[in-house]
Design a protein around this motif. Structure first.
Motif, PDB file in Angstrom:
ATOM      1  N   PRO A   1       0.893  -1.189   0.218  1.00  0.00           N
ATOM      2  CA  PRO A   1      -0.147  -0.046  -0.073  1.00  0.00           C
ATOM      3  C   PRO A   1       0.907   1.348  -0.151  1.00  0.00           C
ATOM      4  CG  PRO A   1      -0.739  -1.483   1.601  1.00  0.00           C
ATOM      5  CD  PRO A   1       0.460  -2.065   1.082  1.00  0.00           C
ATOM      6  N   ALA A   2       1.912   1.160   0.749  1.00  0.00           N
ATOM      7  CA  ALA A   2       2.753   2.568   0.521  1.00  0.00           C
ATOM      8  C   ALA A   2       3.278   2.861  -0.807  1.00  0.00           C
ATOM      9  CB  ALA A   2       4.173   2.392   1.618  1.00  0.00           C
TER      10      ALA A   2
ATOM     11  N   VAL B   1      -0.370   3.636  -2.816  1.00  0.00           N
ATOM     12  CA  VAL B   1      -1.639   4.529  -2.634  1.00  0.00           C
ATOM     13  C   VAL B   1      -1.614   5.985  -3.343  1.00  0.00           C
ATOM     14  CG1 VAL B   1      -0.391   5.868  -0.651  1.00  0.00           C
ATOM     15  CG2 VAL B   1      -2.770   5.324  -0.269  1.00  0.00           C
ATOM     16  N   ASN B   2      -0.487   6.416  -3.666  1.00  0.00           N
ATOM     17  CA  ASN B   2      -0.265   7.812  -4.382  1.00  0.00           C
ATOM     18  C   ASN B   2      -0.739   7.537  -5.861  1.00  0.00           C
ATOM     19  OD1 ASN B   2       0.781   8.901  -2.091  1.00  0.00           O
ATOM     20  ND2 ASN B   2       2.985   8.431  -2.650  1.00  0.00           N
TER      21      ASN B   2
ATOM     22  N   ILE C   1      -3.390   5.802  -6.981  1.00  0.00           N
ATOM     23  CA  ILE C   1      -4.868   5.705  -6.817  1.00  0.00           C
ATOM     24  C   ILE C   1      -5.829   6.887  -6.268  1.00  0.00           C
ATOM     25  CG2 ILE C   1      -6.772   4.491  -5.866  1.00  0.00           C
ATOM     26  CD1 ILE C   1      -4.645   1.968  -5.568  1.00  0.00           C
ATOM     27  N   GLN C   2      -6.698   7.287  -7.169  1.00  0.00           N
ATOM     28  CA  GLN C   2      -7.539   8.474  -6.872  1.00  0.00           C
ATOM     29  C   GLN C   2      -8.684   7.660  -6.189  1.00  0.00           C
ATOM     30  OE1 GLN C   2      -6.982  11.637  -6.826  1.00  0.00           O
ATOM     31  NE2 GLN C   2      -4.997  11.305  -7.514  1.00  0.00           N
ATOM     32  N   PHE C   3      -8.907   8.125  -5.008  1.00  0.00           N
ATOM     33  CA  PHE C   3     -10.259   7.511  -4.218  1.00  0.00           C
ATOM     34  C   PHE C   3     -11.194   8.835  -4.268  1.00  0.00           C
ATOM     35  CE2 PHE C   3      -6.618   5.517  -1.671  1.00  0.00           C
ATOM     36  CZ  PHE C   3      -6.975   4.009  -2.187  1.00  0.00           C
TER      37      PHE C   3
ATOM     38  N   ASN D   1     -12.077   8.575   1.152  1.00  0.00           N
ATOM     39  CA  ASN D   1     -11.001   9.697   1.808  1.00  0.00           C
ATOM     40  C   ASN D   1     -11.536  10.027   3.400  1.00  0.00           C
ATOM     41  OD1 ASN D   1      -9.072   9.364  -0.137  1.00  0.00           O
ATOM     42  ND2 ASN D   1      -9.585  11.241  -1.130  1.00  0.00           N
TER      43      ASN D   1
ATOM     44  N   LEU E   1     -11.320   6.942   5.268  1.00  0.00           N
ATOM     45  CA  LEU E   1     -10.018   6.465   5.516  1.00  0.00           C
ATOM     46  C   LEU E   1      -9.293   7.365   6.605  1.00  0.00           C
ATOM     47  CD1 LEU E   1      -8.786   5.419   2.075  1.00  0.00           C
ATOM     48  CD2 LEU E   1      -9.135   3.908   4.093  1.00  0.00           C
TER      49      LEU E   1
END
Length: 104
Positions: free
Chosen positions: A20-21, A24-25, A27-29, A34, A37
């Motif tokens: 995930p580290a 995560v940058n 992917i646009q949630f 957001n 999370l």
């Protein structure tokens, strides 16, 4: 053999934490995700802290609840977190001292 098992277990544990580290940058949630999370750390802290608030003084859960309420009020005022902690400690100390001397 044991060293291979230890290395294997550490890799199995480390890989799901590192993936995930790195992604995560990319992917646009959606906004709702957001917000969800961002609430996870508060929920985790609440789950860890609240049971112990009820246990501060054994048999007197209202003292811990009062200290927790003081901490929440101080935090809502926007004061530094250390002052919220110190205020809660002081409130619990004063309430416990008051109850001890008045035999409640």
């Amino acid at each position: 053999m044991i060293l291979a098992i230890i290395i294997g277990m550490s890799l199995v544990t480390m890989v799901p934490r590192l993936i995930p580290a790195f992604i995560v940058n990319k992917i646009q949630f959606p906004d709702w995700m957001n917000r969800w999370l961002n609430a996870i750390p508060y929920a985790a802290l609440g789950a860890l802290i609240f049971p112990k608030i009820m246990d501060v003084i054994p048999g007197k859960p209202w003292i811990g609840l009062f200290g927790g309420a003081v901490a929440v009020i101080i935090s809502l005022l926007g004061v530094n977190v250390i002052f919220a902690v110190l205020g809660a400690i002081g409130a619990v100390y004063l309430l416990n001292t008051y109850e001890i001397f008045h035999f409640f």
